[in-house]
Scaffold this motif. Structure first.
Motif, PDB file in Angstrom:
ATOM      1  N   PRO A 146     -21.230  58.321   3.029  1.00 13.06           N
ATOM      2  CA  PRO A 146     -22.414  59.105   3.411  1.00 13.06           C
ATOM      3  C   PRO A 146     -22.826  58.952   4.861  1.00 13.06           C
ATOM      4  N   VAL A 147     -22.509  57.805   5.490  1.00 15.96           N
ATOM      5  CA  VAL A 147     -22.847  57.641   6.899  1.00 15.96           C
ATOM      6  C   VAL A 147     -22.079  58.642   7.760  1.00 15.96           C
ATOM      7  N   ILE A 172     -24.908  49.662  12.140  1.00 13.34           N
ATOM      8  CA  ILE A 172     -23.660  49.895  12.876  1.00 13.34           C
ATOM      9  C   ILE A 172     -23.950  50.020  14.370  1.00 13.34           C
ATOM     10  N   MET A 173     -24.985  50.782  14.718  1.00 13.40           N
ATOM     11  CA  MET A 173     -25.325  50.965  16.123  1.00 13.40           C
ATOM     12  C   MET A 173     -25.744  49.642  16.772  1.00 13.40           C
ATOM     13  N   ALA A 174     -26.533  48.832  16.051  1.00 18.77           N
ATOM     14  CA  ALA A 174     -26.951  47.531  16.589  1.00 18.77           C
ATOM     15  C   ALA A 174     -25.741  46.632  16.826  1.00 18.77           C
ATOM     16  N   GLU A 197     -16.996  55.734  18.065  1.00 19.03           N
ATOM     17  CA  GLU A 197     -16.240  56.211  16.901  1.00 19.03           C
ATOM     18  C   GLU A 197     -15.180  55.194  16.472  1.00 19.03           C
ATOM     19  N   GLU A 198     -14.554  54.538  17.460  1.00 17.30           N
ATOM     20  CA  GLU A 198     -13.576  53.499  17.140  1.00 17.30           C
ATOM     21  C   GLU A 198     -14.228  52.326  16.421  1.00 17.30           C
ATOM     22  N   TYR A 199     -15.381  51.913  16.966  1.00 17.98           N
ATOM     23  CA  TYR A 199     -16.050  50.753  16.373  1.00 17.98           C
ATOM     24  C   TYR A 199     -16.609  51.090  14.993  1.00 17.98           C
ATOM     25  N   GLU A 200     -17.180  52.273  14.836  1.00 16.39           N
ATOM     26  CA  GLU A 200     -17.709  52.673  13.531  1.00 16.39           C
ATOM     27  C   GLU A 200     -16.599  52.644  12.488  1.00 16.39           C
ATOM     28  N   TRP A 201     -15.426  53.177  12.843  1.00 18.02           N
ATOM     29  CA  TRP A 201     -14.296  53.169  11.909  1.00 18.02           C
ATOM     30  C   TRP A 201     -13.957  51.731  11.500  1.00 18.02           C
ATOM     31  N   ALA A 202     -13.854  50.835  12.498  1.00 11.94           N
ATOM     32  CA  ALA A 202     -13.509  49.441  12.198  1.00 11.94           C
ATOM     33  C   ALA A 202     -14.597  48.766  11.383  1.00 11.94           C
TER      34      ALA A 202
END
Length: 443
Positions: A146-147, A172-174, A197-202
């Motif tokens: 959902p994110v 995730i943003m923090a 986007e890379e970090y969110e995926w990881a």
């Protein structure tokens, strides 16, 4: 992020009716055993890493996506997966790579953040890491989370799921901002700038696939781990498993307490979670989940009660907050939460003026009802409680029907099916409570 492409499946099809699964789209499941080169390379990598053979193989299931299938009959009590400690990705195992750097950065890091950064860095230079076979097996995207929903699907989530998603996005943003601060003094770790986007995926890789090394310590900072192979097992609420770290073999093991037949999907149990939690945290839902409930917090706050002034409503909500009963108002399939009944009884006190003796007496009686010393504030107050529970049910039922109508017109995808299942189950819970009210059964 460099793409890690998967080859097309080399399918071997099965039709596996699973007696544990009850929803329509979980019946007559089509299964394709995965035998692409990436998976074969991954199995070879596991062997070199010292992972014992299992009675499991990776397969694509038409109802759940990728999961693990039994290649032979499995008895209750068997260990189904064993991951050596050297193959676990934890804060402890990453100390040799980042320990001094983390120590210099201070207490601004957490294990989820660092493990996610580690995965993102591996993906930036996968050939050099030695972990390419594992990285190739990870999801390329998280569209069922959902994110990652587009706004039109996010708006169709239940209210508690929407609130959960907003908190997850903020987390995730923090973590991403803290990671960028960490990288300012450790830029040599990067092959290229780390994009959100890379970090969110990881981060989602870790969130959806990590295990707790000690299930009793799910808040311990260094307790989570990625465990290759084990993380391909999907969840269902009625799976019975034991996870434990074996000091003798220095490995983490999963033992099933249920038997499985050859060809069945083998599951683990993430815990007693409702489908809203499971969907937001892991990106799927389970059929006939006994932990499901319907949240009516917003509806409760918007209730219009004859004779209740804005001042009285504000004072009542303050009383609920002081007493620890503000929010978390839910409907279960067989009952209404005590918190909701407590809230309604207070809201239904008429002629509410805190300075008056009559109101103070009613408040005292309300406290006595909450503590169990009295059965009711008054016969009239108690009579009106199910009336307003039914009003809340009618509002939620209308929302469920509206959302199901919208979803029925959308292209069938996993997110759409997940939302449909949640609203169907919410509708059934609401109808069950309304039926109890009509039959004048206790709530």
């Amino acid at each position: 992020m460099h793409p890690l492409k998967l080859n097309p499946l080399s399918p071997v099809f099965f039709s596996v009716p699973n007696h544990r699964l009850g929803f329509d789209w979980y019946v007559n499941v089509t299964t394709a055993i995965i035998k692409d080169q990436e998976y074969l390379d991954f199995l070879d990598w596991l062997k070199k890493m010292g992972c014992p053979k299992t009675k499991l193989t990776l397969a694509e299931f038409s109802n759940t996506g990728r999961g693990m299938m039994a290649t032979k009959d499995i008895k209750a009590g068997e260990v189904i997966v064993q991951v050596p400690e050297s193959n676990l990705v934890t804060m402890k195992t990453l100390q040799s790579l980042y320990g001094a750097r983390i120590a210099r950065f201070g207490n601004k890091v957490n294990s989820h953040m660092i493990i996610a950064l580690h995965i993102a860095l591996l993906v930036q230079a996968p050939e050099k890491s030695g972990w390419l076979p594992y990285l190739r097996m990870l999801p390329k995207k998280f569209d069922t989370m959902p994110v990652r929903y587009p706004q039109e699907l996010f708006d169709l989530l239940p209210q508690n799921a929407q609130a959960h998603v907003k908190k997850q996005k903020a987390k995730i943003m923090a973590d991403y901002k803290a990671t960028l601060q960490f990288l300012q003094s450790n830029s040599d770790l990067l092959t290229q700038p780390l994009q959100y986007e890379e970090y969110e995926w990881a981060w989602l890789v870790v969130n959806t696939r990590c295990i707790y090394l000690d299930a009793k310590k799910q808040v311990a900072a260094d307790n989570i781990a990625l465990a290759p192979m084990l993380d391909f097992l999907n969840h269902t609420h009625d799976a019975k498993t034991e996870g434990f770290f074996c000091t003798k073999t220095k490995s983490y093991k999963i033992r099933t307490l249920l038997p499985y037949k050859k060809g069945e999907q083998v599951f683990i149990n993430y815990g007693p979670h409702d489908n809203c939690f499971i969907l937001v945290e892991y990106g799927f839902v389970t059929p006939d989940n006994p932990f499901n409930y319907v949240t009516v917090d917003s509806n409760f706050l918007q209730l219009s009660i004859p004779g209740e002034t804005p001042t009285a409503k504000k004072e009542k909500l303050e009383l609920l907050d002081m007493a620890g009963y503000f929010g978390d108002y839910v409907l279960h399939r067989d009952d209404v939460s005590f918190r909701l009944l407590v809230g309604l009884r207070l809201r239904l006190i008429n002629s509410f003026h805190k300075s008056s003796a009559a109101t103070q007496l009613a408040i005292a009686q309300w406290h006595n009802v909450v503590s169990g010393e009295l059965d009711q504030i008054s016969p009239e107050n108690e009579r009106m409680v199910p009336v307003y529970v039914e009003q809340l049910c009618e509002e939620m039922l209308a929302q469920a029907k509206t959302n199901l109508g919208i979803l029925a017109r959308k292209k069938t995808t996993f997110p759409v099916m997940h939302l449909q299942q949640m609203w169907i189950e919410a509708r059934d819970i609401i109808l069950s409570i309304m039926d109890k009210i009509h039959r004048k059964e206790p709530l």
